[in-house]
Design a protein around this motif. Sequence first.
Motif, PDB file in Angstrom:
ATOM      1  N   THR A  75       0.822  -1.283   0.011  1.00  0.00           N
ATOM      2  CA  THR A  75       0.068   0.039   0.035  1.00  0.00           C
ATOM      3  C   THR A  75       1.064   1.281   0.058  1.00  0.00           C
ATOM      4  O   THR A  75       0.695   2.069  -0.770  1.00  0.00           O
ATOM      5  CB  THR A  75      -1.020  -0.084   1.073  1.00  0.00           C
ATOM      6  OG1 THR A  75      -1.536  -1.265   1.420  1.00  0.00           O
ATOM      7  CG2 THR A  75      -2.241   0.900   0.947  1.00  0.00           C
ATOM      8  N   TYR A 100      -3.361   7.218  10.446  1.00  0.00           N
ATOM      9  CA  TYR A 100      -2.219   6.562  10.144  1.00  0.00           C
ATOM     10  C   TYR A 100      -0.894   7.492  10.330  1.00  0.00           C
ATOM     11  O   TYR A 100      -0.887   8.287   9.410  1.00  0.00           O
ATOM     12  CB  TYR A 100      -2.341   5.678   9.014  1.00  0.00           C
ATOM     13  CG  TYR A 100      -1.417   4.816   8.576  1.00  0.00           C
ATOM     14  CD1 TYR A 100      -0.674   3.792   9.456  1.00  0.00           C
ATOM     15  CD2 TYR A 100      -1.055   4.671   6.955  1.00  0.00           C
ATOM     16  CE1 TYR A 100       0.225   2.847   8.812  1.00  0.00           C
ATOM     17  CE2 TYR A 100      -0.198   3.819   6.508  1.00  0.00           C
ATOM     18  CZ  TYR A 100       0.606   2.795   7.363  1.00  0.00           C
ATOM     19  OH  TYR A 100       1.396   1.793   7.003  1.00  0.00           O
ATOM     20  N   ASN A 150      -7.514   3.501  10.608  1.00  0.00           N
ATOM     21  CA  ASN A 150      -6.567   2.982  11.570  1.00  0.00           C
ATOM     22  C   ASN A 150      -6.277   4.477  12.494  1.00  0.00           C
ATOM     23  O   ASN A 150      -5.786   5.255  11.713  1.00  0.00           O
ATOM     24  CB  ASN A 150      -5.198   2.464  11.037  1.00  0.00           C
ATOM     25  CG  ASN A 150      -4.240   2.480  11.867  1.00  0.00           C
ATOM     26  OD1 ASN A 150      -4.176   2.841  13.278  1.00  0.00           O
ATOM     27  ND2 ASN A 150      -2.940   1.901  11.413  1.00  0.00           N
ATOM     28  N   ASP A 182      -8.060   4.186   1.299  1.00  0.00           N
ATOM     29  CA  ASP A 182      -7.243   2.881   1.903  1.00  0.00           C
ATOM     30  C   ASP A 182      -8.218   2.099   2.486  1.00  0.00           C
ATOM     31  O   ASP A 182      -8.815   2.175   3.576  1.00  0.00           O
ATOM     32  CB  ASP A 182      -6.084   3.651   2.832  1.00  0.00           C
ATOM     33  CG  ASP A 182      -5.255   2.652   3.463  1.00  0.00           C
ATOM     34  OD1 ASP A 182      -5.882   1.329   3.468  1.00  0.00           O
ATOM     35  OD2 ASP A 182      -4.089   2.964   3.721  1.00  0.00           O
ATOM     36  N   SER A 216      -1.109  -7.645   2.720  1.00  0.00           N
ATOM     37  CA  SER A 216      -0.787  -7.564   4.002  1.00  0.00           C
ATOM     38  C   SER A 216      -1.683  -7.722   4.981  1.00  0.00           C
ATOM     39  O   SER A 216      -1.391  -8.160   6.190  1.00  0.00           O
ATOM     40  CB  SER A 216       0.078  -6.335   4.137  1.00  0.00           C
ATOM     41  OG  SER A 216      -0.213  -5.429   4.759  1.00  0.00           O
ATOM     42  N   LYS A 217      -3.004  -7.059   4.798  1.00  0.00           N
ATOM     43  CA  LYS A 217      -3.949  -7.217   5.938  1.00  0.00           C
ATOM     44  C   LYS A 217      -5.019  -8.197   5.397  1.00  0.00           C
ATOM     45  O   LYS A 217      -5.563  -8.908   6.268  1.00  0.00           O
ATOM     46  CB  LYS A 217      -4.561  -5.816   6.028  1.00  0.00           C
ATOM     47  CG  LYS A 217      -3.596  -4.455   6.249  1.00  0.00           C
ATOM     48  CD  LYS A 217      -3.004  -4.755   7.728  1.00  0.00           C
ATOM     49  CE  LYS A 217      -2.201  -3.414   7.995  1.00  0.00           C
ATOM     50  NZ  LYS A 217      -0.794  -3.618   7.953  1.00  0.00           N
TER      51      LYS A 217
HETATM   52  C1  PLP Z   1      -4.039   2.171   7.042  1.00  0.00           C
HETATM   53  C2  PLP Z   1      -2.926   1.460   6.700  1.00  0.00           C
HETATM   54  N1  PLP Z   1      -2.613   1.560   5.339  1.00  0.00           N
HETATM   55  C3  PLP Z   1      -1.611   0.786   5.046  1.00  0.00           C
HETATM   56  C4  PLP Z   1      -0.817  -0.224   5.653  1.00  0.00           C
HETATM   57  C5  PLP Z   1       0.387  -0.609   5.322  1.00  0.00           C
HETATM   58  O1  PLP Z   1      -0.053  -1.642   4.309  1.00  0.00           O
HETATM   59  P1  PLP Z   1       1.237  -2.422   3.340  1.00  0.00           P
HETATM   60  O2  PLP Z   1       1.881  -3.310   4.230  1.00  0.00           O
HETATM   61  O3  PLP Z   1       0.518  -2.945   2.416  1.00  0.00           O
HETATM   62  O4  PLP Z   1       1.824  -1.291   2.941  1.00  0.00           O
HETATM   63  C6  PLP Z   1      -1.045  -0.143   6.995  1.00  0.00           C
HETATM   64  C7  PLP Z   1      -0.356  -0.699   8.023  1.00  0.00           C
HETATM   65  O5  PLP Z   1      -0.493  -0.854   9.125  1.00  0.00           O
HETATM   66  C8  PLP Z   1      -2.338   0.851   7.635  1.00  0.00           C
HETATM   67  O6  PLP Z   1      -2.486   0.748   8.911  1.00  0.00           O
END
Ligand code: PLP
Length: 387
Positions: A75, A100, A150, A182, A216-217
């Motif tokens: 991301t 975030y 987040n 996001d 990743s999530k």
């Molecule tokens: C809101 C948010 N977007 C993106 C990410 C990171 O994602 P990636 O590992 O795909 O870069 C995080 C990671 O905690 C997050 O909290």
Amino acid sequence: MRAAGEPIIDLTLSNPTRAGFDYPADLLAPLADPHALMYDPRPFGSIDARRAVARDYERRGLDISPDRLVLTASTSDAYSLLFKLLADPGDEILVPRPSYPLFDHLTQLDAVGVRPYDLDYHGAWTIDFATVERALSDRTRAILIVSPNNPTGSFVTADELDRLATLCASRNAGDAIALIADEVFADYELEPGAARAAGRVSSRRDVLSFALGGLSKSVGLPQVKLGWIAAAGPDTIVDAALARLELICDTYLSVSTPAQVAAARLLERGAAVRTQIAGRVGTNYRQLASLSAASSCTCRRAEGGWYGVLQVPSLEPEEDLVVRLLIKDGVLTHPGYFFDFHHESFLVVSLLTPEAAFADGVRRILRHFDCNASDAASGVAPQEAKE
Ligand SMILES: Cc1ncc(COP(=O)(O)O)c(C=O)c1O
């Protein structure tokens, strides 16, 4: 404390691969597929992998054409590609607050300015539109939303999205503003039905929009480094944006071939991990809400995501509180100011923590504020909980 071997309950754990989930030992076997021995780079990623991501959107009831999907390494990579696409140095992106903390770095590294707009809490988090309008300038190129956010756990509602889209669409073509959503946590509802009820940019036809997701999530595999962008909006504008994005992606070609070859199988097999994560974050959120109910701390309502927010009595600066909780009670938490809460005092806790440790850590926090009711309610004597 770690160096001294002292036990710490880590309520900041956000790495799913270290949270005690049962990952099948051969989960990553598809990365060794011999088809990956052939390098056949495509700027947006292989069509098979993009089809796999489109199928994964179908699971969520969203119909997205593979032609509108762009694979990325993560991301963070997706943000950087989009900032290059949408903004010149000195242009601005609006970001939610609280949110975030990485946005400051992500924007600065692409020489883009960041202006916050506020999320307010009235029993649920909502966008404060007056702050959005104040933050807009001639140099605004995108409004970023995180849904669910987040750490607040709030999804953007369909009404809020319509209002944001109206603000974006009111600009002239030369000053256009795009929406970036996001949605990395969108698979994790803490309130049933919240994800389906939320506004989703991928179905917008009125404004150039980009939804972000990734392994990743969605399947707890951050180390595979595979994310994606789903573009939407008026056809001619989307086509023009994708033509320019193609050049940017072609310049980096950052997605590994094994990850693309394995994408379909990782998305399918990873469902087993997603189910475990969803179960745990749900259980922990309910624990947080019920343990704090009879205390002087308040669990803020969250609709989705991996985090819980506790509003706690403001007896000392958050920084001091977090250090004291660690030294005195052995619990590590994040202070609200890491996420730019409007005022103190908040603690952010990761719902990924294994259940028993989570409940123990939360009881210690509540007891710190002399909220013994939580221990009485759960039938656990304070000393037992500590041990
Ligand atoms: C809101 C948010 N977007 C993106 C990410 C990171 O994602 P990636 O590992 O795909 O870069 C995080 C990671 O905690 C997050 O909290």
